[in-house]
Design a protein around this motif. Structure first.
Motif, PDB file in Angstrom:
ATOM      1  N   UNK A   1      -0.384  -9.926 -14.879  1.00 38.04           N
ATOM      2  CA  UNK A   1      -1.638 -10.619 -14.207  1.00 38.04           C
ATOM      3  C   UNK A   1      -1.677 -11.908 -14.389  1.00 38.04           C
ATOM      4  N   UNK A   2      -1.807 -12.681 -13.219  1.00 41.41           N
ATOM      5  CA  UNK A   2      -1.862 -14.147 -13.466  1.00 41.41           C
ATOM      6  C   UNK A   2      -3.445 -14.539 -13.299  1.00 41.41           C
ATOM      7  N   UNK A   3      -4.043 -13.669 -12.075  1.00 45.47           N
ATOM      8  CA  UNK A   3      -5.389 -14.296 -11.761  1.00 45.47           C
ATOM      9  C   UNK A   3      -6.089 -12.860 -11.293  1.00 45.47           C
ATOM     10  N   UNK A   4      -7.362 -12.391 -11.743  1.00 46.43           N
ATOM     11  CA  UNK A   4      -8.016 -11.560 -11.024  1.00 46.43           C
ATOM     12  C   UNK A   4      -8.995 -12.234 -10.147  1.00 46.43           C
TER      13      UNK A   4
ATOM     14  N   UNK B   1       4.167 -14.013  -9.845  1.00 44.95           N
ATOM     15  CA  UNK B   1       5.027 -14.400  -8.884  1.00 44.95           C
ATOM     16  C   UNK B   1       4.105 -14.782  -7.318  1.00 44.95           C
ATOM     17  N   UNK B   2       2.633 -14.391  -7.487  1.00 48.80           N
ATOM     18  CA  UNK B   2       1.786 -14.497  -6.463  1.00 48.80           C
ATOM     19  C   UNK B   2       1.571 -13.317  -5.518  1.00 48.80           C
ATOM     20  N   UNK B   3       2.414 -12.201  -5.948  1.00 45.01           N
ATOM     21  CA  UNK B   3       2.236 -11.007  -5.413  1.00 45.01           C
ATOM     22  C   UNK B   3       0.823 -10.041  -5.661  1.00 45.01           C
ATOM     23  N   UNK B   4       0.320  -9.708  -4.462  1.00 43.36           N
ATOM     24  CA  UNK B   4      -1.036  -9.190  -5.002  1.00 43.36           C
ATOM     25  C   UNK B   4      -0.910  -7.913  -5.274  1.00 43.36           C
ATOM     26  N   UNK B   5      -1.986  -7.702  -6.487  1.00 44.82           N
ATOM     27  CA  UNK B   5      -1.894  -6.544  -7.286  1.00 44.82           C
ATOM     28  C   UNK B   5      -3.414  -5.511  -7.137  1.00 44.82           C
ATOM     29  N   UNK B   6      -3.358  -4.481  -7.369  1.00 44.03           N
ATOM     30  CA  UNK B   6      -4.466  -3.765  -7.722  1.00 44.03           C
ATOM     31  C   UNK B   6      -4.663  -3.448  -9.137  1.00 44.03           C
ATOM     32  N   UNK B   7      -5.844  -3.728 -10.106  1.00 39.09           N
ATOM     33  CA  UNK B   7      -6.014  -3.463 -11.254  1.00 39.09           C
ATOM     34  C   UNK B   7      -7.263  -2.610 -11.368  1.00 39.09           C
TER      35      UNK B   7
ATOM     36  N   UNK C   1       3.160   1.159  -6.098  1.00 36.41           N
ATOM     37  CA  UNK C   1       4.179   1.037  -7.279  1.00 36.41           C
ATOM     38  C   UNK C   1       3.318   0.641  -8.406  1.00 36.41           C
ATOM     39  N   UNK C   2       3.582   1.434  -9.389  1.00 37.51           N
ATOM     40  CA  UNK C   2       3.087   1.412 -10.997  1.00 37.51           C
ATOM     41  C   UNK C   2       3.732   0.323 -11.660  1.00 37.51           C
ATOM     42  N   UNK C   3       2.985  -0.891 -12.048  1.00 40.99           N
ATOM     43  CA  UNK C   3       3.536  -2.064 -12.476  1.00 40.99           C
ATOM     44  C   UNK C   3       3.440  -2.028 -14.160  1.00 40.99           C
TER      45      UNK C   3
ATOM     46  N   UNK D   1      -6.436  -0.043 -18.688  1.00 40.33           N
ATOM     47  CA  UNK D   1      -6.258  -1.039 -17.651  1.00 40.33           C
ATOM     48  C   UNK D   1      -4.687  -0.307 -17.095  1.00 40.33           C
ATOM     49  N   UNK D   2      -4.811  -0.356 -15.630  1.00 39.90           N
ATOM     50  CA  UNK D   2      -3.590   0.033 -14.899  1.00 39.90           C
ATOM     51  C   UNK D   2      -3.245  -1.032 -13.649  1.00 39.90           C
ATOM     52  N   UNK D   3      -2.199  -1.555 -13.782  1.00 41.53           N
ATOM     53  CA  UNK D   3      -1.982  -2.353 -12.819  1.00 41.53           C
ATOM     54  C   UNK D   3      -0.844  -1.950 -11.955  1.00 41.53           C
ATOM     55  N   UNK D   4      -0.934  -2.001 -10.455  1.00 41.69           N
ATOM     56  CA  UNK D   4      -0.295  -1.284  -9.516  1.00 41.69           C
ATOM     57  C   UNK D   4       0.068  -2.478  -8.434  1.00 41.69           C
ATOM     58  N   UNK D   5       0.708  -2.061  -7.530  1.00 41.98           N
ATOM     59  CA  UNK D   5       0.917  -2.606  -6.386  1.00 41.98           C
ATOM     60  C   UNK D   5      -0.250  -2.612  -5.252  1.00 41.98           C
ATOM     61  N   UNK D   6      -0.750  -3.486  -4.762  1.00 43.10           N
ATOM     62  CA  UNK D   6      -2.039  -3.513  -3.938  1.00 43.10           C
ATOM     63  C   UNK D   6      -1.483  -3.206  -2.475  1.00 43.10           C
ATOM     64  N   UNK D   7      -2.168  -2.088  -2.140  1.00 44.75           N
ATOM     65  CA  UNK D   7      -1.823  -1.340  -0.739  1.00 44.75           C
ATOM     66  C   UNK D   7      -2.923  -2.066   0.089  1.00 44.75           C
ATOM     67  N   UNK D   8      -2.550  -3.048   1.132  1.00 43.02           N
ATOM     68  CA  UNK D   8      -3.373  -3.510   1.910  1.00 43.02           C
ATOM     69  C   UNK D   8      -2.608  -4.623   2.865  1.00 43.02           C
ATOM     70  N   UNK D   9      -3.516  -5.082   3.643  1.00 39.18           N
ATOM     71  CA  UNK D   9      -2.896  -6.479   4.616  1.00 39.18           C
ATOM     72  C   UNK D   9      -3.658  -7.584   4.335  1.00 39.18           C
ATOM     73  N   UNK D  10      -2.768  -8.659   3.569  1.00 46.15           N
ATOM     74  CA  UNK D  10      -3.603 -10.040   3.235  1.00 46.15           C
ATOM     75  C   UNK D  10      -4.416  -9.573   2.238  1.00 46.15           C
ATOM     76  N   UNK D  11      -5.656 -10.080   2.332  1.00 47.14           N
ATOM     77  CA  UNK D  11      -6.486  -9.719   1.287  1.00 47.14           C
ATOM     78  C   UNK D  11      -7.296  -8.563   1.453  1.00 47.14           C
TER      79      UNK D  11
END
Ligand SMILES: Nc1ncnc2c1ncn2[C@@H]1O[C@H](COP(=O)(O)OP(=O)(O)OP(=O)(O)O)[C@@H](O)[C@H]1O
Ligand SMILES: [Mg+2]
Length: 263
Positions: free
Chosen positions: A52-55, A74-80, A137-139, A145-155
């Motif tokens: 995680x870089x930033x929440x 890498x700037x990729x959006x995440x869901x935490x 995608x589980x990261x 705490x579980x970090x995974x791919x963010x499913x969405x569009x933009x923000x």
């Protein structure tokens, strides 16, 4: 400074560092109120490992879990997804852990049950993905705490199936049924909380979420959980199509032409 004091002040610095990675005064305040020190340290560790870089915001807050938005290195959006340890009813969770051979001998404390819950969700997501089921995608995971791919569009996070009008209900029905069968026959899992609330819709594609309670098909209550999942999905699709629960169940559990993926 004594050794203990030194350790504590080092801890404080770590916690401060974790807080600083939470953007915005308001979010920081929420985080300080909602997350205990152990959780902040876990977030600190995930940040240190480069996960995680930033929440930077809240997707959903709840009594049992909060889902935050984040960015990876890498700037990729995440869901935490962060489970609250204090407010969980761990007996209810044990119903889905006991009977699953992957998690034998779990310690009977709320904390270890919640940690197992998170690990279970991560493992379930990996299995689902391998079986060809669309899930985030589980990261990474650690503790609660579980970090995974963010499913969405933009923000914007993708809406739940509950909140969209399906354009092609027939196609969607077959897709969801196909997922249920792949989950059952290939991943050897039953979701056990499947409904229009745990399916996110992005560009007409359904994504199955919330797999923490999913159990292996050998679990003594797996068939009972499957029938409940089928009932929920039948009730949802009944507004659009003619559906038959018995037929759905037979389709999902007919694994003759589906190869089981073994771990
Ligand atoms: N990967 C994701 N991307 C975008 N939004 C997500 C993602 N995962 C979860 N969400 C959002 O957060 C909400 C809550 O997530 P989820 O259903 O996993 O948690 P929950 O219902 O609190 O889980 P549990 O039953 O394990 O306590 C979802 O309804 C969805 O809106
Ligand atoms: Mg949910």
């Amino acid at each position: 400074m004594g050794r203990l004091e030194e350790r504590l002040s080092r801890l404080d610095r770590k916690i401060d560092a974790a807080r600083k990675r939470i953007k915005g005064v308001e979010d920081r305040q929420v985080a300080t109120e909602v997350f205990d020190r152990a959780t902040l340290l876990t977030l600190y560790d995930l940040a240190n490992r480069g996960v995680i870089d930033l929440l930077y915001g809240v997707i959903k807050t709840g009594k049992e879990a909060n889902v935050l938005k984040g960015y990876g290195k890498g700037g990729e959006p995440l869901a935490v997804k962060i489970h609250l340890v204090g407010t969980r009813n761990y007996r209810a969770m044990l119903k889905y852990i006991d009977g699953d051979y992957r998690f034998k001998g779990v310690k009977r404390s709320t904390r270890s049950v919640v940690y197992t819950w998170v690990k279970k969700e991560f493992k379930n997501m990996e299995r689902a993905l391998e079986a060809g089921v669309k899930v985030p995608m589980p990261i990474a995971y650690k503790n609660n705490v579980l970090v995974m791919e963010f499913i969405g569009k933009g923000e914007e996070p993708a809406p739940m199936l509950k909140h969209v009008f399906p354009e092609e209900p027939d196609r969607l029905y077959r897709k969801v049924l196909g997922y249920m069968r792949a989950l059952y026959c290939r991943a050897g899992l039953v979701h056990a909380d499947l409904s229009e609330y745990n399916i996110l819709m992005r560009d007409g594609t359904p994504y199955i979420i919330d797999l923490s309670q999913a159990v292996v098909i050998e679990h003594p209550q797996a068939q009972e959980f499957l029938r409940a999942d089928v009932r929920n999905m039948a009730n949802y699709f009944r507004s659009y199509l003619e559906v038959d629960e018995g037929e759905m169940l037979r389709y999902i559990t007919d694994c003759r032409r589906v190869k089981r993926w073994s771990m």
